[in-house]
Scaffold this active site. Structure first.
Site, PDB file in Angstrom:
ATOM      1  CD  GLN A 101      -2.909   1.204   2.284  1.00 50.46           C
ATOM      2  OE1 GLN A 101      -2.517   1.680   3.341  1.00 50.46           O
ATOM      3  NE2 GLN A 101      -4.131   0.729   2.119  1.00 50.46           N
ATOM      4  CB  ALA A 166      -6.767   8.127  -3.083  1.00 45.83           C
ATOM      5  CE1 TYR A 170      -3.342   8.640   7.129  1.00 39.46           C
ATOM      6  CE2 TYR A 170      -4.188   6.970   5.634  1.00 39.46           C
ATOM      7  CZ  TYR A 170      -3.842   7.371   6.911  1.00 39.46           C
ATOM      8  OH  TYR A 170      -3.982   6.511   7.975  1.00 39.46           O
ATOM      9  NE  ARG A 319     -11.943  -3.885  13.098  1.00 38.44           N
ATOM     10  CZ  ARG A 319     -12.960  -3.205  13.614  1.00 38.44           C
ATOM     11  NH1 ARG A 319     -12.931  -2.824  14.870  1.00 38.44           N
ATOM     12  NH2 ARG A 319     -14.006  -2.907  12.871  1.00 38.44           N
ATOM     13  CB  CYS A 349      -6.863  -3.905  16.351  1.00 34.77           C
ATOM     14  SG  CYS A 349      -8.618  -3.561  16.646  1.00 34.77           S
ATOM     15  CE  LYS A 431     -19.989  -3.928  25.316  1.00 35.80           C
ATOM     16  NZ  LYS A 431     -19.425  -3.496  26.599  1.00 35.80           N
TER      17      LYS A 431
END
Length: 645
Positions: A101, A166, A170, A319, A349, A431
């Protein structure tokens, strides 16, 4: 083969990918101090390739040496080639594919290295006395060239593909979005001008990779939480231009780190599973690009439906594969019910990545994450009978690990069900996945043939009857009581009783305690009672929540009209009110019921410890039985103890 749509191959240009599952770019902190690949990072990626994943992507790789922060991967210099080659070769050895990436991080580089150059389209007021200047034309041209040079290195290394990042605020995203780009030259203003930098980067990459190598692009579906941001219509138009410039695949994400929209980048359990899929579908239908769906896709049936219904061509399962690196293999073999599911807690994480105290990311459901070699299963040569006192997630995890190693665990649980406080937590709004995970752990114990004794309070007599070689004490914790006048009134209860449905509450309610559990109780009661007020003695509520869960919880408190009061201590409870001390001033809050949620304290286990000491039985205390903490720490402790026995 099960889930035939998900595990059907796809060919993009000259690259054939064995299935439609992508393990995406995710920060790990598994690098050394100067952005080099480590054996730890290689083991982490290899585990997912061996687990059946179709295509791995590296975490973000800096392309521009001036803006290349320490502790982030990089392809900005030839010196990184040997380490990257070692990673790529290891993935290929396992029959996997891997892409790099390519990344220019904008102001995000400051999170990793304050000395790195920040490349932004427009001047940015970083602090009252510091302005980050917008990029000069010279810097823009250097950055464009850097993307191409980095892509060329990726080809030399042997990467199977590259991805142009993109999105997520960033540098490229910042140029594309009017919310961040205020330039008045050829790189700002009109949509055409704002697209220019990104298209030049894409062309630079395309010119430096083989014709048969596909080019992926990650992009946001639109801008959330910012004024004058990108619309999905603009993104679709840009994707069409990108396709003409050489992009083959669009990976549709959401979020930016400049606002609460960051919650979409690593979406917690509070966000619906697959919340962003419909956006990917629209972009797919209107651009004709191969499209990747992203956003809490953590179930093989869910993923298969997305492909089957032509909502996307591929899916990101990130994840989900952190929690279980064998996710794909289990699904392909028809063993989806044995997959260890991500519960969207973000504790290991995301929170782990952003904590200075955590060396690298980990996972509540998978303490082996980042320790793949160290945690390889070692069968015992001397099986022992191990009594586990407590059937919460710590006790269950210890039992599962012991059984896998060849020991003989026996679980004794004082209540009539397994899962402990994790099941209780699952009663809170949004949850349920946590509750299901705890129930699943119990079912896995049963399927493994582990002896389970419910409604069994462990006494010396019980220990004697089991006659264990070792004991694990996982008795957990219980709610702390308020020691103030009125705390024993009939209209006073605790958070555990409320979430367990043991009490009926009506009228106006005050929750004493504004931490995670207190706020969950407040949300749980919303719509069932009258006015709800949460009182917290610290200077803010939700202080024990991670950043992204906190954003979601606070938004929901606002939507539900739940009042929060901080810097306030409850000093007395009456039949129709409570009295708080708010920085030296006494105030009375009318209420019909008071729910106490000020934390938990480890349950007493002195009798057990004393018996074990007197009879020379080795014992281990784990989880909340030591002190109440995050489930992440408790589960890791359970695995560590079970590995040592």
């Amino acid at each position: 083969m099960y889930y035939n749509h998900l595990f059907n191959s796809i060919k993009i240009r000259g690259l054939e990918i064995k299935n439609r599952v992508i393990f995406p770019a995710m920060g790990t902190k598994m690098l050394n101090g100067d952005s080099y690949v480590t054996d730890q990072l290689i083991d982490y990626h290899v585990a997912r390739a061996k687990g059946g994943n179709g295509l791995n992507f590296t975490e973000v790789c800096s392309v521009y040496s001036k803006s290349s922060p320490k502790n982030f991967l990089a392809l900005s210099d030839d010196k990184y080639i040997p380490g990257m080659k070692k990673l790529v070769d290891a993935i290929h050895k396992e029959g996997g594919l891997i892409g790099a990436q390519l990344w220019l991080g904008g102001s995000a580089v400051l999170f990793g290295d304050s000395s790195a150059m920040v490349v932004l389209p427009t001047d940015f007021q970083a602090s009252p006395d510091y302005v980050i200047p917008g990029a000069s034309i010279e810097i823009i041209k250097e950055a464009v060239e850097a993307f191409g040079t980095a892509a060329k290195r990726a080809v030399e290394v042997g990467f199977d593909t590259v991805e142009f990042h993109a999105g997520h605020n960033y540098t490229p995203h910042s140029f594309l979005s009017k919310a961040f780009n205020k330039r008045r030259d050829e790189y700002g203003g009109s949509f055409e001008n704002r697209s220019r930098f990104l298209l030049e980067c894409i062309e630079s990459i395309r010119n430096n990779i083989p014709e048969d190598m596909p080019l992926f692009m990650r992009i946001d579906a639109f801008d959330d939480y910012v004024e004058d941001g990108l619309t999905i219509e603009e993104v679709i138009e840009f994707c069409k231009l990108s396709k003409n410039a050489g992009v083959d695949v669009v990976d549709v994400s959401r979020g930016n780190f400049s606002s609460a929209a960051i919650k979409y980048e690593v979406p917690p359990v509070d966000l619906p599973r697959g919340f962003n899929v419909d956006n990917a579908t629209r972009i797919k239908n209107e651009t004709g690009l191969v499209t990747v769906a992203v956003g809490r896709i953590n179930d093989p049936e869910q993923a298969d439906e997305i492909i089957k219904d032509c909502k996307a061509d591929m899916v990101v399962i990130g994840r989900g594969q952190l929690a279980d690196p064998e996710f794909c293999n289990k699904a392909m073999k028809g063993k989806a019910d044995s997959i260890i599911r991500c519960v969207g807690c973000n504790q290991g994480c995301y929170d782990g990545f952003n904590s200075k105290d955590v060396p690298f990311i980990t996972c509540l459901r998978n303490p082996a994450l980042g320790r793949e070699k160290e945690y390889e299963l070692r069968r015992t040569e001397k099986p022992k009978k191990v009594l586990i006192i407590g059937g919460g997630v710590s006790g269950l995890q210890a039992a599962i690990t012991l059984k896998e190693r060849g020991h003989i665990p026996v679980i004794c649980e004082a209540s009539d069900s397994l899962g402990g406080q994790f099941v209780l937590a699952g009663a809170a709004p949004r949850k349920e996945e946590m509750k299901l995970a705890a129930i699943h752990m119990g079912e896995e114990c049963k399927k493994a043939g582990i002896e389970i004794r419910l409604s069994t309070k462990v006494t010396p007599e019980v220990i004697k009857s089991v006659n264990p070689d070792e004991v694990i004490v996982a008795v957990g914790s219980s709610p702390i009581k308020l020691n103030i006048p009125g705390s024993d009134l009939a209209n006073v209860t605790n958070s555990h009783n409320v979430l367990a449905g043991k009490v009926k509450i009506e009228g106006n309610v005050v929750v004493v305690g504004g931490g995670l559990v207190g706020l969950e109780v407040a949300e749980y009661l919303s719509g069932k009672v009258g006015k709800i007020t949460a009182v917290e003695m610290l200077n803010e509520v939700a202080k024990d929540l991670g950043q992204l869960r906190k954003i979601c919880v606070m938004e929901n408190l606002y939507e539900e009209g739940i009042t929060t009061i901080t810097n306030a201590k409850c000093v007395e409870i009456k039949e129709n009110s409570i009295t708080i001390d708010k920085q030296g001033v006494l105030e009375e809050i009318p209420c019909d019921y008071t729910v106490v949620s000020i934390g938990s304290r480890a349950r007493d286990h002195k009798e057990i410890s004393q018996y074990c000491d007197e009879n020379n039985i080795p014992y281990h205390i784990i989880g909340d039985a030591i002190k109440a903490r995050r489930a992440l720490n408790c589960v890791k402790e359970a695995v560590d103890v079970a590995r040592e026995i």
